[in-house]
Design a protein around this motif. Structure first.
Motif, mmCIF file in Angstrom:
data_model
loop_
_atom_site.group_PDB
_atom_site.id
_atom_site.type_symbol
_atom_site.label_atom_id
_atom_site.label_comp_id
_atom_site.label_asym_id
_atom_site.label_seq_id
_atom_site.Cartn_x
_atom_site.Cartn_y
_atom_site.Cartn_z
ATOM 1 N N ARG A 134 0.829 -1.200 0.000
ATOM 2 C CA ARG A 134 0.000 0.000 0.000
ATOM 3 C C ARG A 134 0.867 1.256 0.000
ATOM 4 O O ARG A 134 0.529 2.264 -0.622
ATOM 5 N N ALA A 135 1.985 1.189 0.724
ATOM 6 C CA ALA A 135 2.870 2.347 0.786
ATOM 7 C C ALA A 135 3.462 2.673 -0.586
ATOM 8 O O ALA A 135 3.610 3.843 -0.942
ATOM 9 N N LEU A 136 3.792 1.648 -1.366
ATOM 10 C CA LEU A 136 4.337 1.902 -2.702
ATOM 11 C C LEU A 136 3.300 2.567 -3.602
ATOM 12 O O LEU A 136 3.617 3.472 -4.378
ATOM 13 N N VAL A 137 2.049 2.133 -3.489
ATOM 14 C CA VAL A 137 0.975 2.780 -4.252
ATOM 15 C C VAL A 137 0.821 4.228 -3.801
ATOM 16 O O VAL A 137 0.678 5.148 -4.623
ATOM 17 N N ALA A 138 0.869 4.441 -2.487
ATOM 18 C CA ALA A 138 0.715 5.798 -1.959
ATOM 19 C C ALA A 138 1.845 6.703 -2.424
ATOM 20 O O ALA A 138 1.615 7.859 -2.816
ATOM 21 N N VAL A 139 3.074 6.206 -2.404
ATOM 22 C CA VAL A 139 4.217 7.012 -2.846
ATOM 23 C C VAL A 139 4.084 7.364 -4.319
ATOM 24 O O VAL A 139 4.333 8.505 -4.740
ATOM 25 N N ALA A 140 3.683 6.369 -5.123
ATOM 26 C CA ALA A 140 3.520 6.635 -6.555
ATOM 27 C C ALA A 140 2.467 7.712 -6.814
ATOM 28 O O ALA A 140 2.609 8.531 -7.732
ATOM 29 N N LEU A 141 1.418 7.736 -6.008
ATOM 30 C CA LEU A 141 0.352 8.734 -6.199
ATOM 31 C C LEU A 141 0.747 10.111 -5.682
ATOM 32 O O LEU A 141 0.336 11.133 -6.246
ATOM 33 N N LEU A 195 -3.066 8.061 2.455
ATOM 34 C CA LEU A 195 -1.929 8.063 1.534
ATOM 35 C C LEU A 195 -0.703 8.674 2.196
ATOM 36 O O LEU A 195 0.419 8.161 2.044
ATOM 37 N N ASP A 196 -0.887 9.771 2.929
ATOM 38 C CA ASP A 196 0.243 10.388 3.612
ATOM 39 C C ASP A 196 0.825 9.456 4.672
ATOM 40 O O ASP A 196 2.049 9.364 4.827
ATOM 41 N N PHE A 197 -0.048 8.760 5.397
ATOM 42 C CA PHE A 197 0.442 7.839 6.425
ATOM 43 C C PHE A 197 1.240 6.701 5.793
ATOM 44 O O PHE A 197 2.351 6.393 6.242
ATOM 45 N N TYR A 198 0.673 6.055 4.778
ATOM 46 C CA TYR A 198 1.383 4.944 4.132
ATOM 47 C C TYR A 198 2.730 5.404 3.585
ATOM 48 O O TYR A 198 3.756 4.732 3.767
ATOM 49 N N ALA A 199 2.746 6.537 2.898
ATOM 50 C CA ALA A 199 3.995 7.022 2.304
ATOM 51 C C ALA A 199 5.034 7.326 3.385
ATOM 52 O O ALA A 199 6.237 7.066 3.211
ATOM 53 N N ALA A 200 4.590 7.849 4.535
ATOM 54 C CA ALA A 200 5.525 8.214 5.601
ATOM 55 C C ALA A 200 6.233 7.003 6.181
ATOM 56 O O ALA A 200 7.357 7.112 6.679
ATOM 57 N N THR A 201 5.599 5.830 6.118
ATOM 58 C CA THR A 201 6.244 4.635 6.684
ATOM 59 C C THR A 201 7.507 4.254 5.930
ATOM 60 O O THR A 201 8.365 3.550 6.471
ATOM 61 N N LEU A 202 7.659 4.703 4.689
ATOM 62 C CA LEU A 202 8.830 4.356 3.872
ATOM 63 C C LEU A 202 9.805 5.516 3.731
ATOM 64 O O LEU A 202 10.801 5.390 3.018
ATOM 65 N N ARG A 203 9.534 6.648 4.374
ATOM 66 C CA ARG A 203 10.365 7.821 4.132
ATOM 67 C C ARG A 203 11.830 7.561 4.470
ATOM 68 O O ARG A 203 12.735 7.998 3.742
ATOM 69 N N ASN A 204 12.114 6.876 5.564
ATOM 70 C CA ASN A 204 13.516 6.647 5.919
ATOM 71 C C ASN A 204 14.233 5.802 4.880
ATOM 72 O O ASN A 204 15.437 5.969 4.661
ATOM 73 N N TYR A 205 13.520 4.911 4.184
ATOM 74 C CA TYR A 205 14.160 4.114 3.137
ATOM 75 C C TYR A 205 14.494 4.988 1.927
ATOM 76 O O TYR A 205 15.591 4.878 1.346
#
Length: 869
Positions: free
Chosen positions: A673-680, A761-771
């Motif tokens: 879900r995070a990858l979809v959120a980042v792409a959007l 979407l912001d929450f999912y994307a934030a989980t990957l920010r450090n990567y």
């Protein structure tokens, strides 16, 4: 005749601590509701009989009114008639009166020449006749396994002491009595699969492939079936027979494959062959485990004390334990746990022993063979393998022969598919070397079922978190030694939350062979390519299953809620709301949860569990609490948890990487879900609309690019093609209202759980920010290569220094982004994507990127994936 009251009093003292299998009473009651019950045991034992008599009396089950081969005094007390009466008549009378009976099938070898009235075979024949005379009689034989010590019998010659006390395999009453007193709380009663005699007769008489068998044949079949059920159950508890180390080495060295390798390496010279065999024997002495029951019991006692001291509790998947027990009855089992901590060895062995399963033999790295730990671990079931032995044909053949022996004899084998401990909390890519050997060994053993069990082990805090944090910051990894062991004793003064173990579905090698279309007779002759495909498929299924069964814990959920937002701090009540919302989301997606987070049958997080996890992190210094208007000294700040509405919790920058371990334990549930959120949410997407909408085709391409970028960080599903996985994830987000579709465009939906689509979407994307930020750091670090090639180690160290400067200057937000493991993975991906070229031991920029503009282009591409950059 013995006084009944005397027997009852003695039995209460001897057997009140007997550990009875949870399903025993239910199974016996069900059998008794259909008709008479006969308890079947392997060998004659007055103490086993007394234990069953005590349990049937305690649970108000039908009284045992018959037992063969007992001493006269006991038999007379039991049946209340003369023990010299015909045993068949006594058995028939007991069952006809609605009572139950005990049937001992075997005598100890040293007693077989002694006079006896009737043996087990004749009594089995009498039972068959009873059922024939009354076809409606549902007589059930229930195999029983009573184990008073978990020490497996040793293969040795019969001695004078054995004639007095009985052998370890057929213990006499004196030996058993000693075992009871030596293991006062250690007796175990387990149930074999019951046999309905009417069904047995019906099945035996309807086989089309053979004539109707005689009674003698039927009795032999029944006796063999019962003994096999008893023996299989007993072996799951005590394991295979123990042999001396010298005998084990002799058996391994007789392996035809090993001998063929020695001949090929040494040639025809017997002298040269003898040299290699001597070397092989030396390698085996360094490799093999020497399981010692006394050492195992001592280690278990120490493990119990240590685990109870450092952990608040251990949550165990009880259903998974029973699935493992069933698989161990039916064949060989290979345990494949994830590897987070050195405690993994201790914890899993302790849980198996406490659930009456045999001690596993564990593949450990030779780095743990140091004195005094190595000898202790070896006697507790560890065998030590080199980290790498590619190209060493002799050593490879030795390990192969040793693994075949372990599988064939029915040992529980345990090793870590990841190779080493994960430094980040996520699963590492599987190492296939040892797995390939185990699969080859399993394929060579015909007609034996081999099952692989994925196991997830989780901790709310890792005892190695400090060492891992130093390594991620660039510190050197120190080899394990006795000094480290003494240093670790300081850890006993801290509490580390709860630990948990979850068991995945068993993966049978036979099933995987069928998927490849390989018949049993061809299994051992698989081509190298097909065997590699089999091993790779097995490895990915194991890793996927470990992720699937990983349990949500209060600590992991709280860590994700604390690290998954972009603000400096979060209020107490807001933190609890966010953690509860995350729990509901992941439970709805099929995730498991430990009882400390969600009570069985419930769907809401326990606030008490979340508060306890928060208290754990505050006391450990991983989370700081602030009361506006009050200055809390550090000691006071960690002494107790403040829960007022105005309390703010923050994560100190130098502690974020430690909390990241806990977050990453469950991050895989959100990655897709995070990858979809980042792409959007990416601002550099060409077809992005102001409303954050994107064409489905473009979204699919972007998500595929992101999954390739992070292929070394996360274990993605291997059971379907990317297109199918993408459609599943997108469908789930649409169904929950996180996304909405308008024609060919995808955008934020109405949301759920109090968050709109943009919020999710912001929450999912934030989980990957450090990567993303770690990969930006790695890209900036490529500037060091503009002056020429560097070793990977030197390049990583320079990138870490660059990352520290970027964080201090505010170019990246997350301190945990400056992590050695993630930056190393980024450089490997840069090689695969053509930014870097590997030259021997060094890395250099590829021709297209060996300029400042080229390096900036790499960084720009990584930044372009993430919103707001």
């Amino acid at each position: 005749m013995l006084p009944s009251g005397l027997l009852d009093g003695a039995s209460e003292r001897l057997f009140r601590y007997l550990d009875v299998e949870p399903g025993w009473l239910r199974a016996v009651e069900e059998a008794a509701s259909r008709g008479p019950v006969v308890y079947v045991l392997r060998h004659v034992s007055a103490l086993d009989f007394l234990a069953l008599r005590y349990l049937t009396h305690r649970h108000d089950l039908p009284r045992i009114a018959f037992a063969n081969e007992l001493p006269n005094a006991l038999a007379t007390t039991l049946a209340r008639v003369s023990a010299t009466a015909d045993p068949v008549a006594r058995l028939t009378a007991a069952l006809s009166s609605g009572h139950s009976a005990v049937l001992f099938i075997q005598r100890a070898p040293e007693r077989q020449g002694m006079p006896r009235s009737h043996d087990g075979a004749e009594l089995l024949h009498a039972l068959l006749e009873l059922v024939r005379k009354d076809p409606e009689r549902r007589l059930t034989l229930v195999p029983q396994v009573l184990v008073w010590t978990r020490r497996a019998e040793k293969k040795q010659r019969f001695s004078l002491l054995d004639s007095i006390f009985g052998s370890s395999e057929f213990p006499g009453d004196l030996r058993q009595l000693g075992q009871i007193f030596a293991n006062y709380h250690g007796g175990r009663l387990r149930l074999g699969e019951p046999v309905d005699l009417a069904s047995f007769l019906a099945e035996a008489g309807t086989r089309a492939d053979e004539p109707r068998p005689s009674d003698a044949v039927l009795v032999r079949r029944l006796s063999y079936a019962l003994l096999r059920k008893v023996e299989r159950e007993r072996r799951t508890i005590v394991g295979p027979a123990h042999k001396s180390p010298e005998r084990v080495r002799d058996e391994v060295l007789r392996s035809p494959r090993l001998q063929r390798v020695v001949r090929e390496l040494a040639g025809p010279s017997t002298e040269h062959q003898a040299v290699l065999f001597a070397k092989a024997r030396e390698h085996l002495a360094e490799l093999q485990t020497i399981p010692d029951p006394e050492a195992a019991e001592s280690l278990e006692a120490v493990a119990r004390r240590v685990l109870e001291r450092i952990y608040s509790g251990i949550d165990v998947d009880e259903e998974g334990v029973e699935r493992l027990r069933a698989a161990a009855r039916d064949g060989s089992v290979v345990l494949l746990p994830c590897h987070k901590s050195h405690i993994d060895y201790i914890l899993l062995s302790y849980v198996l022993r406490s659930h009456s399963l045999q001690l596993p033999v564990i593949a450990a790295g030779e780095n743990l063979a140091f004195f005094p730990v190595g000898p202790l671990l070896r006697r507790g079931g560890a065998f030590f393998i080199r980290r790498s032995f590619a190209g060493d044909r002799l050593y490879t053949a030795i390990v192969d022969a040793y693994m075949r022996r372990l599988l064939r004899e029915g040992w529980l084998i345990e090793f870590f598919l990841e190779g080493g401990r994960s430094r980040t909390g996520t699963l590492l890519a599987p190492k296939l070397g040892l797995l390939n050997m185990v699969v080859a060994a399993a394929l060579s053993i015909e007609h034996r079922r081999v099952s692989f069990f994925p196991i997830s082990i989780g901790y709310e805090r890792l005892i190695e978190e400090g060492a891992f944090a130093r390594e991620l910051a660039g510190g050197e990894k120190h080899a394990e030694d006795a000094g480290q062991l003494l240093l670790a004793s300081r850890l006993l003064s801290e509490r580390w939350g709860r630990a948990n173990i979850q068991f995945g579905r068993a993966i049978e090698l036979r099933t995987l062979r069928d998927e490849l279309g390989t018949e049993d007779r061809d299994a051992a002759r698989l081509s190298p390519a097909r065997r590699r495909a089999l091993v790779k498929r097995l490895a990915h299924q194991v890793m996927h299953e470990i992720n699937r069964v990983t349990a949500l814990t209060p600590g992991a959920v709280v860590a994700l809620a604390l690290l998954g937002h972009g603000r400096h701090g979060v209020a107490y009540r807001e933190l609890l709301v966010e953690a509860a919302r995350l729990t509901r989301l992941l439970l709805a997606e099929g995730a498991r949860a430990t009882p400390s987070l969600v009570q069985p049958g419930a769907t809401e997080a326990r606030e008490a569990g979340l508060v306890e996890a928060l208290r754990l992190y505050v006391r450990g210094g991983l989370v700081a609490q602030h009361v506006p208007g009050q200055m809390l000294a550090e000691q006071k700040q960690r002494a107790r948890l403040y829960t007022g509405v105005d309390v703010i919790f923050t994560v100190p920058e130098n502690k974020r990487v430690r909390l990241d371990f806990a977050k990453n334990h469950i991050l895989h549930f959100l990655v897709d879900r995070a990858l979809v959120a980042v792409a959007l949410t990416s601002s550099s997407t060409p077809s992005l609309h102001p409303e954050r909408t994107l064409e489905i085709a473009t979204l699919r391409v972007r998500v595929l690019e992101l999954s390739r970028l992070f292929k070394r960080e996360f274990m993605f599903r291997a059971d379907a093609a990317f297109e199918q996985i993408f459609d599943d994830v997108l469908g789930g987000m649409l169904a929950r209202g996180e996304l909405v579709r308008r024609d060919d465009l995808i955008g934020p939906g109405a949301g759920h759980e109090g968050l709109d689509g943009d919020g999710w979407l912001d929450f999912y994307a934030a989980t990957l920010r450090n990567y993303f930020e770690a990969y930006v750091v790695a890209a900036r670090g490529l500037e060091a290569l503009l002056k020429g090639p560097l070793s990977k180690k030197e390049l990583v160290m320079r990138a870490l220094k660059t990352g520290q400067r970027m964080f201090l200057r505010g170019e990246i937000e997350r301190a945990e982004a400056v992590a050695r493991t993630t930056i190393e993975n980024a450089f490997e991906v840069f090689v695969e994507q053509g930014y870097l070229v590997r030259e021997k031991e060094s890395l250099r920029l590829s021709l297209s990127f060996e300029s400042p503009e080229g390096v900036r282009a790499v960084e720009g591409r990584i930044r372009g994936f993430y919103a707001g950059d």
